[in-house]
Design an enzyme around this catalytic site. Structure first.
Site: not given
Length: 432
Positions: A14, A42
């Protein structure tokens, strides 16, 4: 001469890899996924429009880029079709620009059922998987019983293999986990409905990359998750099921390690983690809650809130040594705006009183570890969207400099917002 650059997460995932991959893809001919599956989202924001990619490489949004999915990726036909549909509905030509290795293991409904059954059985000791069948699919690969993309070319043999493996899974699901069996015919029909679409995109990824390298094309390898979630180098057992480190490029895409020119490690200006597992700098106070709020720290795939904490230079050192990181890209710098003090973890105090400068390997060895902090003055100015490093507040620049000093790695790129234009490239990885 072309460059081959690896972009990977240097923390627990992340970190903002999708934006950076998208930013750099205007320089490349190929973008390659080499590990993981559709368990990591993403997020890209371009001209205010948000796109979340889970399986297809982030380069798909650039018309001149060919996207490759290497053999190290576990591929869900369902997830692939869904993602292709979302992109094609926006006019993006996926089928002519996406190529897939025939050696990719397939994620099928019984993998998902097993993943969820196991997590449910573990209760409060659950690892915190995304429940998308990633782990069981990798298990089948290692056990040499899994179905692969290449098996779709022979549908009769595929059907026979599927029956055998489904008998194996259903026995466990029904008799051990007391869960529902997965229907054979339904599974077969679902796969065959999209098989021809997938096989039309099959290619020899390793050979394509070798030819591209020799021609002088720029290649970008897009990592998923983060270094500290690597199956071998991460905080085991609280890890993912693939090699998230730079070594995964060789095993997951068939690209020789000596041909990698630059490894860009993506780091947040602080740390986050999703799910269980050790997290030495985790904050349980109002500061941690404020970082989570300002950083919008919720998983792109799961929606789960992320745990937040100060920047951990000790954990980062393990990422540096396992990846041979050439430079960092620091994201979400603007999230730290407004804090009076900012801390960097520069050491671990172990339960026996010793001071460690490198993070332990196994999760059990993190128990009782206390962070040793260095405190720096924060800044009250707004850094959001700044694209000139000289316009950053002095304390912001001091924070960046101190992280470079503590880690020994230069920061090549700074991100001050989610859009691709809200970025400062201080040292272009493709120009080094």
């Amino acid at each position: 001469m072309g460059k081959s650059v690896v972009v990977l997460g240097a923390q627990w995932g992340d970190e903002g890899k999708g934006k950076i991959v998208d930013l750099l893809t205007d320089r490349v001919k190929y973008v390659v996924r080499y590990q993981g599956g559709h368990n990591a989202g993403h997020t890209l924001i371009i001209n205010g429009e948000k796109t979340v990619l889970r399986l297809i490489p982030s380069g798909i949004l650039r018309e001149n880029v060919t996207c490759l999915i290497g053999n190290g990726v576990v591929l869900s036909p369902t997830a692939l079709m869904q993602e292709m549909g979302e992109l094609e509905s926006r006019g993006i030509n996926v089928r002519e620009r996406l190529l897939i290795s025939e050696a990719c293991p397939l994620i099928l409904p019984y993998h998902v059922a097993m993943d969820k059954a196991r997590e449910s059985a573990l209760g409060n000791k659950a690892i915190g998987t995304t429940g998308r069948g990633i782990g069981p699919a990798y298990e089948d690969k290692v056990a040499r019983r899994g179905l692969r993309v290449g098996d779709l070319f022979d549908k009769e043999l595929f059907a026979e293999k599927l029956k055998n493996i489904l008998d194996y899974y259903n026995f466990q699901l029904v008799h051990y986990y007391k869960a529902e069996a997965v229907d054979y015919q339904k599974t077969l029909d679902e796969v065959f409905a999209v098989a021809d679409i997938i096989t039309a995109m099959v290619a020899d990824v390793s050979t394509i990359l070798d030819i591209a390298r020799k021609k002088g094309d720029n290649i970008l390898f897009e990592g998923a998750q983060g270094t500290m979630l690597d199956i071998d180098q991460g905080t085991y057992p609280y890890v993912t099921s693939s090699n998230t480190t730079a070594g995964g490029v060789s095993t997951g895409a068939g690209f020789g390690p000596r041909h990698i020119d630059y490894v860009l490690g993506i780091i947040k200006a602080y740390c986050t983690r999703v799910g269980g597992g050790p997290f030495t700098t985790e904050l349980f106070d109002d500061v941690g809650a404020e970082i989570a709020r300002k950083g919008n720290e919720f998983g792109a795939v799961t929606g789960r809130p992320r745990r937040c904490g100060w920047f951990d230079a000790v954990a980062i050192k393990r990422a540096i040594q396992t990846n041979s990181i050439s430079g960092f890209c620091m994201t979400k710098l603007d999230v730290l705006d407004g804090f009076h003090e900012i801390k960097i973890c520069v050491g671990y105090k172990m339960p026996n009183g010793e001071i460690a400068e490198y993070a332990p390997l196994a999760a059990k060895d993190w128990e009782g570890v206390e962070p040793i902090y260095e405190t720096l003055p924060g800044w009250q100015e707004n850094t959001f969207g700044i694209t000139d490093v000289n316009q950053l507040p002095e304390n912001t620049r001091n924070y960046i400099k101190r992280i470079e000093e503590v880690t020994g790695v230069p920061i090549a790129i700074l991100s001050t917002g989610p859009d691709r234009v809200e970025t400062m490239i201080l040292n272009d990885p493709f120009a080094v």
